[in-house]
Motif scaffolding. Structure first.
Motif, PDB file in Angstrom:
ATOM      1  N   LYS A  85     -17.988  33.165 -21.314  1.00  0.00           N
ATOM      2  CA  LYS A  85     -18.240  33.840 -20.044  1.00  0.00           C
ATOM      3  C   LYS A  85     -19.725  34.177 -19.897  1.00  0.00           C
TER       4      LYS A  85
ATOM      5  N   ILE B  56     -15.509  35.508 -24.717  1.00  0.00           N
ATOM      6  CA  ILE B  56     -16.535  36.322 -24.064  1.00  0.00           C
ATOM      7  C   ILE B  56     -17.898  35.653 -24.158  1.00  0.00           C
TER       8      ILE B  56
ATOM      9  N   HIS C  55     -14.296  42.097 -21.384  1.00  0.00           N
ATOM     10  CA  HIS C  55     -12.902  41.799 -21.088  1.00  0.00           C
ATOM     11  C   HIS C  55     -12.005  42.689 -21.938  1.00  0.00           C
ATOM     12  N   LYS C  56     -10.730  42.750 -21.584  1.00  0.00           N
ATOM     13  CA  LYS C  56      -9.770  43.635 -22.243  1.00  0.00           C
ATOM     14  C   LYS C  56      -9.608  43.258 -23.705  1.00  0.00           C
TER      15      LYS C  56
END
Length: 246
Positions: free
Chosen positions: A80, A77, A67-68
């Motif tokens: 996820k 993260i 992710h950014k």
């Protein structure tokens, strides 16, 4: 045990040199029954290049979740990655920790015995700054995994590195008792394993934490009354030196 499978979740952030060595150590694992999910907290292109190159070498499934970069979002993260895992057994490591050849096998052995309602908390050898500076992709196995790594021993005697004995796996119950090998009372986020169902039960990592998210996991699992298994001289890993944030 031969038919069980695990998901190894490796967190990383903008340290491609360390990550390349850690990923290489996965190629030597005695257990081949695992998937790898790299939980990437917003690293740049160099990290992606290392991962893409590794995917072609790996003989196990590799998933890169990114992710950014919006600051420290390791918990997000991680969550996820947990949602993407397809196995019940989860093993968590960091992208700056080199794994011994039996690392995954040792974690799987505990899962095979316990099945559920536990958390396994491991430890690591702390590699010093001077020793870490000498490590490369080409020489790390000789420096760390030779039967008697004299340079690592010297580094520990000079108080550069620390916890040399944790390099060795001790399995006999009597020897483990002598070395107080089962006296571990907290969790390191770089070396623990847990059933996925337990992580779901505690609602994963707390996204509000900027640091200390691993200790929070330990407290919430303990408060559930689940079994806490702490082990030194078991599933050895080697933490590469770097400056720590606040």
């Amino acid at each position: 045990m031969s038919d069980m499978r695990s998901t190894l979740i490796c967190s990383t952030y903008n340290n491609p040199k360390f990550l390349e060595i850690v990923l290489d150590s996965l190629l030597y694992q005695s257990s081949k029954n695992f998937d790898l999910i790299i939980a990437d907290d917003g690293s740049g292109d160099k990290t992606k290049q290392i991962i893409d190159k590794f995917i072609y070498k790996a003989n196990f499934p590799v998933t890169h979740i990114w992710h950014k970069d919006l600051g420290w979002r390791k918990s997000q993260i991680h969550n996820k990655a947990i949602s993407k895992a397809t196995t019940e057994h989860l093993i968590f490591i960091d992208g700056d920790c080199i794994l011994s050849d039996n690392f995954i096998f040792d974690h799987q052995k505990i899962f095979y015995e316990e099945k559920s309602k536990y958390i396994l908390m491991g430890r690591r050898v702390e590699l010093g700054q001077c020793f870490t500076n000498a490590i490369t992709l080409q020489n790390y196995r000789k420096l760390i995994f030779s039967p008697l790594p004299l340079k690592l021993l010297k580094s520990c005697l000079l108080k550069d590195s620390r916890a040399f004995m944790r390099k060795f796996s001790l399995y006999h119950p009597f020897i483990r008792k002598i070395f107080r090998a089962d006296n571990v009372h907290d969790l390191l986020g770089s070396n623990f394993s847990i059933p996925k169902s337990t992580m779901i039960q505690i609602n994963g990592f707390n996204n509000n934490y900027k640091r200390g998210e691993d200790g929070d996991i330990f407290i919430r699992v303990r408060n559930l009354g689940h079994k806490l298994i702490g082990k030194k001289y078991f599933s050895p890993m080697f933490h590469l030196y770097h400056n720590r944030g606040n």
